[in-house]
Design a protein around this motif. Sequence first.
Motif, mmCIF file in Angstrom:
data_model
loop_
_atom_site.group_PDB
_atom_site.id
_atom_site.type_symbol
_atom_site.label_atom_id
_atom_site.label_comp_id
_atom_site.label_asym_id
_atom_site.label_seq_id
_atom_site.Cartn_x
_atom_site.Cartn_y
_atom_site.Cartn_z
ATOM 1 N N CYS A 18 0.852 -1.193 0.000
ATOM 2 C CA CYS A 18 0.000 0.000 0.000
ATOM 3 C C CYS A 18 0.891 1.248 0.000
ATOM 4 O O CYS A 18 1.856 1.318 0.767
ATOM 5 C CB CYS A 18 -0.885 -0.027 1.240
ATOM 6 S SG CYS A 18 -1.726 1.532 1.577
ATOM 7 N N CYS A 57 -4.775 0.489 0.268
ATOM 8 C CA CYS A 57 -5.735 -0.329 1.012
ATOM 9 C C CYS A 57 -7.155 0.162 0.769
ATOM 10 O O CYS A 57 -7.375 1.350 0.549
ATOM 11 C CB CYS A 57 -5.500 -0.224 2.521
ATOM 12 S SG CYS A 57 -3.936 -0.825 3.073
ATOM 13 N N CYS A 62 -6.263 5.026 4.606
ATOM 14 C CA CYS A 62 -5.180 4.957 3.622
ATOM 15 C C CYS A 62 -5.510 5.768 2.368
ATOM 16 O O CYS A 62 -4.618 6.376 1.781
ATOM 17 C CB CYS A 62 -4.886 3.506 3.257
ATOM 18 S SG CYS A 62 -3.922 2.674 4.526
HETATM 19 ZN ZN LIG Z 1 -2.710 1.004 3.616
#
Ligand SMILES: [Zn+2]
Length: 93
Positions: A18, A57, A62
């Motif tokens: 991520c 994510c 995020c």
């Molecule tokens: Zn993340």
Amino acid sequence: MKHRVYDSSGKRICIRMCVSCRENKPKSELIRIVKSPDGVVAIDEKSALAGRGAYVCKSRECIEKSRKNRGIERGIKAQVPKEIYEVLLNFEA
Ligand SMILES: [Zn+2]
């Protein structure tokens, strides 16, 4: 950067990082944003599009963080239109 991870049935799981939390996660928990060879930025739901991709994510935290710190932009080396982030937030798990 590529890891070999297998699930309980022995199936290969793709792990990607991520851009916000920099955690390695199964691809199914991430959303791929891709810049196509002709420079169009799109959300690649099926991980099928060609081009340079970045992963984030499926979490509001995020996604918002990637918008603030431009992690996706850095990953794909392109401007990400704000509409893309709005759509991304709908993927929140
Ligand atoms: Zn993340």
